[in-house]
Design a protein around this motif. Structure first.
Motif, PDB file in Angstrom:
ATOM      1  N   ALA A   5       5.374   0.949  12.513  1.00 36.82           N
ATOM      2  CA  ALA A   5       4.110   0.298  12.837  1.00 36.82           C
ATOM      3  C   ALA A   5       2.930   1.196  12.471  1.00 36.82           C
ATOM      4  O   ALA A   5       3.087   2.398  12.232  1.00 36.82           O
ATOM      5  CB  ALA A   5       4.065  -0.044  14.323  1.00 36.82           C
ATOM      6  N   GLY A  35       2.357  -5.039  12.799  1.00 33.08           N
ATOM      7  CA  GLY A  35       2.554  -4.390  14.085  1.00 33.08           C
ATOM      8  C   GLY A  35       1.803  -3.077  14.166  1.00 33.08           C
ATOM      9  O   GLY A  35       1.776  -2.307  13.209  1.00 33.08           O
ATOM     10  N   TYR A  36       1.188  -2.817  15.328  1.00 35.92           N
ATOM     11  CA  TYR A  36       0.489  -1.561  15.535  1.00 35.92           C
ATOM     12  C   TYR A  36       0.621  -1.119  16.984  1.00 35.92           C
ATOM     13  O   TYR A  36       0.971  -1.907  17.866  1.00 35.92           O
ATOM     14  CB  TYR A  36      -0.978  -1.655  15.121  1.00 35.92           C
ATOM     15  CG  TYR A  36      -1.840  -2.595  15.923  1.00 35.92           C
ATOM     16  CD1 TYR A  36      -2.458  -2.189  17.114  1.00 35.92           C
ATOM     17  CD2 TYR A  36      -2.072  -3.899  15.491  1.00 35.92           C
ATOM     18  CE1 TYR A  36      -3.270  -3.044  17.838  1.00 35.92           C
ATOM     19  CE2 TYR A  36      -2.886  -4.765  16.212  1.00 35.92           C
ATOM     20  CZ  TYR A  36      -3.479  -4.335  17.384  1.00 35.92           C
ATOM     21  OH  TYR A  36      -4.274  -5.188  18.102  1.00 35.92           O
ATOM     22  N   ILE A  68       7.381  -1.814  17.042  1.00 43.05           N
ATOM     23  CA  ILE A  68       7.617  -3.070  16.326  1.00 43.05           C
ATOM     24  C   ILE A  68       8.255  -4.109  17.238  1.00 43.05           C
ATOM     25  O   ILE A  68       7.886  -5.293  17.220  1.00 43.05           O
ATOM     26  CB  ILE A  68       8.473  -2.827  15.073  1.00 43.05           C
ATOM     27  CG1 ILE A  68       7.681  -2.047  14.018  1.00 43.05           C
ATOM     28  CG2 ILE A  68       8.963  -4.145  14.490  1.00 43.05           C
ATOM     29  CD1 ILE A  68       6.490  -2.789  13.452  1.00 43.05           C
ATOM     30  N   PHE A  71       5.493  -5.145  20.039  1.00 43.89           N
ATOM     31  CA  PHE A  71       4.227  -5.736  19.599  1.00 43.89           C
ATOM     32  C   PHE A  71       4.139  -7.251  19.757  1.00 43.89           C
ATOM     33  O   PHE A  71       3.069  -7.759  20.126  1.00 43.89           O
ATOM     34  CB  PHE A  71       3.961  -5.340  18.144  1.00 43.89           C
ATOM     35  CG  PHE A  71       2.628  -5.789  17.616  1.00 43.89           C
ATOM     36  CD1 PHE A  71       1.455  -5.141  17.985  1.00 43.89           C
ATOM     37  CD2 PHE A  71       2.526  -6.871  16.746  1.00 43.89           C
ATOM     38  CE1 PHE A  71       0.223  -5.557  17.509  1.00 43.89           C
ATOM     39  CE2 PHE A  71       1.302  -7.296  16.260  1.00 43.89           C
ATOM     40  CZ  PHE A  71       0.141  -6.637  16.643  1.00 43.89           C
TER      41      PHE A  71
END
Length: 336
Positions: A5, A35-36, A68, A71
């Motif tokens: 991510a 994703g973050y 990931i 998220f």
């Protein structure tokens, strides 16, 4: 993305960064965001989301690899570091968290535990109080990557325009003395390679701005175009780079002219940022080219005056996350 991510640094906790990170998560599906995870500030982010009226579940993680999976149903936050949420009231404690978040996010990207970084807006004066001795985040990230400051190029990117300022944080009176053929050639090369690698533009077209009005008008208003800019363009073309100019800046950003280039290489800060912000203020992204990692940031500041008031537009931060994700995807060997 198939890799890890993105890491998101908070920026100054008293600014609009935390609330916009939460807003972006709420819009993750609509905006098709990668994703973050945020670095630090779990309580801060929860408070910022509440102030903005957002339902954002926060889930702390201990390993970036967890992000990931988390998220889709919660905003992942790495680490225990935190501070009180006081929008519009910057503090030393907030600056410490901002510096920690930036430092840790950068380290994670350098070491491959994050696919890139999106950095929130900072208050440089506050950071200086806690040991930050760089003109900005661009120079900090470059130094962390062992890249010389002159080899880290600031690209401002919006839906309708991309620009690069050759000189950035300096007095306007100093600009002519800082320009050189080597400076233009070096930064133009890095820009062309960055557009290919991170933006997927196979044959970038570079429009090189003039310094003086009317491109100097054959020396009447200055000789930098003839002595510096034109020779640099000729050298770039000899290298196979599609560079044109020197173009008078007063006409280069008209709609019909913008169709003829992929990026405008500008001589100084305002020459690059005024047209970009006039056209794409709410969607402008600051991207650093020439680094071994992906780094983006929204092209706006902390906006302390409107922090916590539900007024800040999330467009630029969302665009910065999206662009970082796209660049990371391309670096993983994919193309769109």
């Amino acid at each position: 993305m198939n890799g890890p991510a993105l890491a998101v640094s908070l920026g100054d906790p008293a600014g609009v960064g935390p609330e916009l990170v939460c807003e972006a998560w709420v819009r993750r599906d609509k905006e098709a965001l990668p994703g973050y995870f945020a670095v630090g500030g779990a309580g801060l982010l929860a408070a910022a989301a509440k102030t903005r009226g957002l339902a954002v579940p926060i889930q702390q993680i201990t390993d970036p690899a967890e992000a990931i999976a988390v998220f889709p149903h919660a905003l992942p936050v790495l680490g225990e570091e935190d501070t009180e949420y006081r929008p519009g009231q910057p503090s030393t404690d907030g600056a410490r968290l901002a510096l920690f978040s930036l430092t840790r996010a950068t380290e994670l990207a350098i070491n491959g535990f994050a696919s890139g970084i999106m950095t929130g807006p900072i208050a440089k004066a506050r950071l200086a109080e806690v040991g930050f001795h760089y003109p900005g985040q661009t120079e900090f990230v470059a130094a962390a990557c062992n890249i010389a400051a002159q080899d880290a190029v600031m690209l401002l990117a919006g839906p309708r325009l991309r620009t690069v300022p050759l000189t950035v944080h300096c007095a306007l009176a100093d600009v002519p003395g800082l320009l050189s053929v080597d400076l233009i050639r070096n930064r133009a090369r890095i820009t062309a390679e960055g557009l290919r690698r991170d933006l997927g533009i196979a044959q970038p077209r570079l429009a090189i701005c003039a310094l003086n009005p009317h491109a100097g008008e054959e020396g009447r208003f200055g000789d930098e175009e003839g002595l510096i800019v034109a020779p640099a363009i000729a050298a770039l073309r000899d290298e196979g780079i599609d560079a044109t100019g020197p173009h008078p800046a007063d006409s280069l950003f008209a709609p019909h002219a913008r169709e003829t280039f992929d990026v405008a290489i500008c001589m100084y800060h305002d020459q690059a940022l005024i047209p970009l912000k006039a056209l794409d203020f709410d969607n402008g992204v600051n991207m650093t080219l020439g680094l071994p990692i992906v780094r983006t940031s929204p092209d706006h500041g902390t906006a302390f005056a409107i922090a916590g008031r539900k007024q800040a537009d999330p467009g630029a931060l969302i665009a910065a996350i999206r662009l970082a994700g796209e660049a990371a995807f391309r670096r993983q060997g994919h193309s769109e």
